[in-house]
Design an enzyme around this catalytic site. Structure first.
Site, PDB file in Angstrom:
ATOM      1  N   ARG A 138      -3.319   6.559  -0.458  1.00 20.92           N
ATOM      2  CA  ARG A 138      -3.526   7.114   1.021  1.00 20.92           C
ATOM      3  C   ARG A 138      -2.824   8.079   1.686  1.00 20.92           C
ATOM      4  NH1 ARG A 138      -6.278   2.115   3.597  1.00 20.92           N
ATOM      5  NH2 ARG A 138      -4.350   1.115   3.806  1.00 20.92           N
ATOM      6  N   ARG A 171       0.715  -1.243   0.056  1.00 22.75           N
ATOM      7  CA  ARG A 171      -0.025  -0.178   0.302  1.00 22.75           C
ATOM      8  C   ARG A 171       0.755   1.190   0.007  1.00 22.75           C
ATOM      9  NH1 ARG A 171      -5.220  -2.245   1.563  1.00 22.75           N
ATOM     10  NH2 ARG A 171      -5.970  -0.545   0.827  1.00 22.75           N
ATOM     11  N   ASP A 201      -6.736  -2.580  -7.186  1.00 19.42           N
ATOM     12  CA  ASP A 201      -7.174  -3.064  -5.900  1.00 19.42           C
ATOM     13  C   ASP A 201      -7.562  -4.568  -6.210  1.00 19.42           C
ATOM     14  OD1 ASP A 201      -8.374  -2.116  -2.965  1.00 19.42           O
ATOM     15  OD2 ASP A 201      -9.626  -3.555  -3.926  1.00 19.42           O
ATOM     16  N   ARG A 230      -6.082  12.088  -7.005  1.00 15.61           N
ATOM     17  CA  ARG A 230      -7.677  11.336  -7.049  1.00 15.61           C
ATOM     18  C   ARG A 230      -8.600  12.202  -6.859  1.00 15.61           C
ATOM     19  NH1 ARG A 230      -8.927   6.790  -4.507  1.00 15.61           N
ATOM     20  NH2 ARG A 230     -10.766   7.687  -4.966  1.00 15.61           N
ATOM     21  N   TYR A 256     -15.236 -11.282   0.754  1.00 16.02           N
ATOM     22  CA  TYR A 256     -15.899 -10.232   0.305  1.00 16.02           C
ATOM     23  C   TYR A 256     -17.072 -10.292  -0.586  1.00 16.02           C
ATOM     24  CZ  TYR A 256     -12.162  -6.975   1.819  1.00 16.02           C
ATOM     25  OH  TYR A 256     -11.115  -6.238   2.461  1.00 16.02           O
TER      26      TYR A 256
END
Ligand code: CP3
Length: 386
Positions: A73, A69, A118, A82, A193
């Site tokens: 973020r 990651r 992702d 973004r 998920y």
């Protein structure tokens, strides 16, 4: 052509019963001995990089570093590009993917890039109605829980993810000798998920299906293994130098359940890409008891979280595989001295290993100070330069 990227990748014809995808797959076959193919060219360009050497358990000039990651973020430049674009939409825009993937490479001087995407992107690409909700994660509109639901998981073709091939082409042109890591979610974590309908602490619906209808569970994981294998092939053929299979949530299982209900599907994914000879990394959180089995599933490199020191992880994994890890990402919120002390502990434990890639024990936390990451890369390089 050096190394292990050998022969011609197996025709997907054998593995892909779907007639519709046959001709496309044929055009995507790697002629690995030819430096005309993206995969062949990337193999040449990145072969001698510290990251690739560590994956092959060869001597390195310094311990290579990258962070799960690392793209996204925590970086202000990420938040800026973004702005106004939804997460899944940005994964489908090659210009944005290229920029975001390169940002941490420029800023932190890491030894590898990880492709910005992702784990749910291939599921979206075959038409599953899902979204990534900010601060929550992937949410699936209609969970998959019955045999009839399985039909919604059709084969993935390269056209479904054409933007991945395009973005990887742009990226590899920029990256030079820096390897690009491709990735996918492992069947268990994707199933979690899909069955839960979103993030889950206890995976209760997933386990209910796994224990209550073992045949449907096996068929679901097998479907996901096919899709995941196809998705990783696209990435390797577009120029990924290595791939990581994230089984983030599989630590929720006992070793016996992992062996019986998950390992066959993960092994199928690794088998599907074995002939390319690119390093295959396998990682999950809280998987101390599963490390040996995760290696056995077919990984060349096993990632460990911070709960098991890397020397103990290597003992559990056994010989012939490199280890990746494992500074607790929360340590980066502490003082510079504490970060250095905890990093020294990881490096001391890694001292005798055949191959070690420095990473965090899980992804970079969103509020991490980016400068702490830059300093960490510099510190590991300094301390390990021979
Ligand atoms: O730098 C990189 O590692 C590449 C980018 C990457 C993302 N997701 C981007 C992302 C990678 C490798 C992933 C993998 C992923 N996605 C995993 C496996 C890794 C892990 O952390 O265990 C998992 C379990 C997911 C599912 C997922 N997607 C979660 C749990 C979340 C977090 C929700 C949140 O907002 O914190 C996402 C969303 C996501 N994936 C974001 C990013 C940059 C945040 C979305 C945003 O910025 O709006």
């Amino acid at each position: 052509m050096r190394g292990r990227l050998r022969g011609t990748a197996p025709s997907c014809r054998e593995r892909h019963p779907s007639e519709g995808s046959r001709s496309t797959w044929e055009t995507f076959r790697v002629s690995a001995n030819s430096s005309q193919s993206p995969a062949g060219r990337r193999h040449e360009a990145t072969y001698d990089s510290p990251f690739m050497k560590a994956c092959r358990r060869e001597a390195v000039p310094h311990t290579p570093v990258w962070f799960m990651r690392q793209a996204g973020r925590s970086l202000p430049e990420y938040l800026k590009v973004r702005e106004g674009t939804a997460m899944l939409e940005s994964c489908m825009r090659p210009d944005l993917v290229t920029e975001i993937t390169l940002q941490p490479v420029r800023r932190h001087n890491v030894d590898a890039a990880i492709y910005f995407s992702d784990i749910v992107v291939p599921l979206k690409a075959i038409g599953i109605d899902l979204d990534i909700k900010p601060g929550v994660g992937p949410v699936v509109e209609n969970p998959i829980r019955t045999r009839a639901d399985l039909a919604r998981l059709r084969d993935l073709t390269p056209e479904d993810v054409h933007y991945v091939t395009e973005a990887m082409g742009m990226l590899t042109a920029e990256l030079g000798s820096t390897p690009l890591i491709g990735f996918a979610g492992a069947p268990f974590t994707l199933a979690s998920y899909l069955v839960e309908g979103g993030p889950s602490r206890n995976h209760e619906h997933t386990k209910a299906l796994m224990y209550g209808d073992p045949q449907l569970w096996a068929d679901l994981l097998d479907r996901l293994a096919e899709i995941t294998g196809a998705f990783l092939k696209v990435q390797i053929e577009a120029g990924a130098s290595a791939v990581q299979l994230f089984d983030s949530w599989v630590g929720a299982l006992s070793p016996a359940d992992y062996r019986r209900s998950v390992m066959p599907a993960s092994a199928k994914v690794f088998d599907a890409i074995a002939s390319y000879g690119v390093p295959r990394i396998h990682f999950g959180v809280g998987t101390g008891e599963l490390l040996g089995l995760m290696g056995e599933a077919g990984a060349d490199v096993v990632g460990a979280d911070w709960r098991v020191p890397v020397d103990e992880a290597a003992r559990r994994v056994g010989p012939g595989k490199a280890i990746q890890g494992n500074l607790d990402p929360a340590v980066l919120f502490s003082t510079r001295e504490a970060v250095e002390t905890k990093t020294d502990e990881v490096l001391a434990a890694a001292k005798g290993l055949e191959g070690h890639i420095f990473n965090l024990g899980h992804g970079v936390l969103p509020t991490t100070d980016p400068d702490a990451l830059t300093r960490l890369v510099e510190y590991v390089h300094e301390r390990t330069t021979v």
